[in-house]
Motif scaffolding. Sequence first.
Motif, mmCIF file in Angstrom:
data_model
loop_
_atom_site.group_PDB
_atom_site.id
_atom_site.type_symbol
_atom_site.label_atom_id
_atom_site.label_comp_id
_atom_site.label_asym_id
_atom_site.label_seq_id
_atom_site.Cartn_x
_atom_site.Cartn_y
_atom_site.Cartn_z
ATOM 1 N N LEU A 117 -32.962 -2.621 -23.324
ATOM 2 C CA LEU A 117 -31.505 -3.438 -23.877
ATOM 3 C C LEU A 117 -30.548 -2.845 -23.107
ATOM 4 O O LEU A 117 -30.142 -1.791 -23.266
ATOM 5 C CB LEU A 117 -31.526 -3.479 -25.376
ATOM 6 C CG LEU A 117 -30.234 -4.264 -25.842
ATOM 7 C CD1 LEU A 117 -30.590 -5.600 -26.038
ATOM 8 C CD2 LEU A 117 -29.961 -3.740 -27.496
ATOM 9 N N GLN A 136 -25.365 -8.938 -24.213
ATOM 10 C CA GLN A 136 -26.694 -8.068 -24.126
ATOM 11 C C GLN A 136 -27.930 -8.987 -23.444
ATOM 12 O O GLN A 136 -27.841 -10.010 -23.424
ATOM 13 C CB GLN A 136 -27.003 -7.756 -25.601
ATOM 14 C CG GLN A 136 -26.176 -7.022 -26.266
ATOM 15 C CD GLN A 136 -26.756 -6.237 -27.482
ATOM 16 O OE1 GLN A 136 -26.595 -5.026 -27.235
ATOM 17 N NE2 GLN A 136 -27.321 -6.987 -28.303
ATOM 18 N N VAL A 172 -32.298 -4.656 -30.504
ATOM 19 C CA VAL A 172 -30.958 -5.473 -30.150
ATOM 20 C C VAL A 172 -29.783 -5.278 -31.101
ATOM 21 O O VAL A 172 -28.750 -5.301 -30.728
ATOM 22 C CB VAL A 172 -31.435 -7.098 -30.302
ATOM 23 C CG1 VAL A 172 -29.946 -7.958 -30.294
ATOM 24 C CG2 VAL A 172 -32.409 -7.512 -29.191
ATOM 25 N N LEU A 200 -27.981 -11.660 -28.347
ATOM 26 C CA LEU A 200 -28.789 -11.297 -27.387
ATOM 27 C C LEU A 200 -28.586 -12.482 -26.250
ATOM 28 O O LEU A 200 -28.735 -13.678 -26.598
ATOM 29 C CB LEU A 200 -30.229 -11.553 -27.833
ATOM 30 C CG LEU A 200 -31.253 -10.991 -26.547
ATOM 31 C CD1 LEU A 200 -30.982 -9.670 -26.019
ATOM 32 C CD2 LEU A 200 -32.667 -11.186 -27.101
#
Length: 235
Positions: free
Chosen positions: A37, A46, A62, A71
């Motif tokens: 990540l 992200q 996440v 995300l």
Amino acid sequence: MGYGGDVVVGGPSDLRVLDELEVRKAAVGPSANNTYLLTCRAGGAQLLVDAAADADRLVALVREGSPDARLDLIVTTHRHLDHVGALESLVAVTGAPVAAGAPDAEAVSEATGVAITRPLHDGDTIVLGHVTLEVIGLRGHTPGSVALAYREPEHASGPGSLPGRVHLFTGDTLFPGGVGSTSNDPARFAQLYADVTTKLFDRYDDATWVYPGHGLDTTLGAERPHLDEWRERGW
């Protein structure tokens, strides 16, 4: 303790904090796949590298970077099933678009039912908040395998400046001890060896950090002395 990159399935993630970027590494699934990540420290964008397995664990990962499970993109490094096992579920939870190497995109979609929003090509760039990643096509393990390269900002040294360290997320194309599997196919090995040599070792310095799809991290400096050995053995 600093980042070491030694993670195990069922264990905690490891965190590396850079000036612009946070890198979290976790291991998931029966094949002990590494998933990464990447979190832009300015704004919180992200990106997840390989939704390999265990969607619940990946959602938790996440959330380590963003409590609201933000995300912005999932990058699939290649089409093999052990790298896409949680892709459908993670997309359902997060709504994130998916990128994959163009030659592998159709196979990823067929295996997962997930549309590839962005087919990737060698030399493309991905903008993640204030951070830019370069896409590197590394053929041979699969036709559409891709790596991601992030370079830290330049830093001052005496009268000039030095380029920042490069961080490579290589999927299954480069590991400690050799390139990825090419199923004992001499043509595929030659292609992967040539791409890894010219696009990684010839381009980046020894300090470059390598984050592979399985196992421990390495550096180009640790692997460079063995390139001739890899070529001679053919794997």
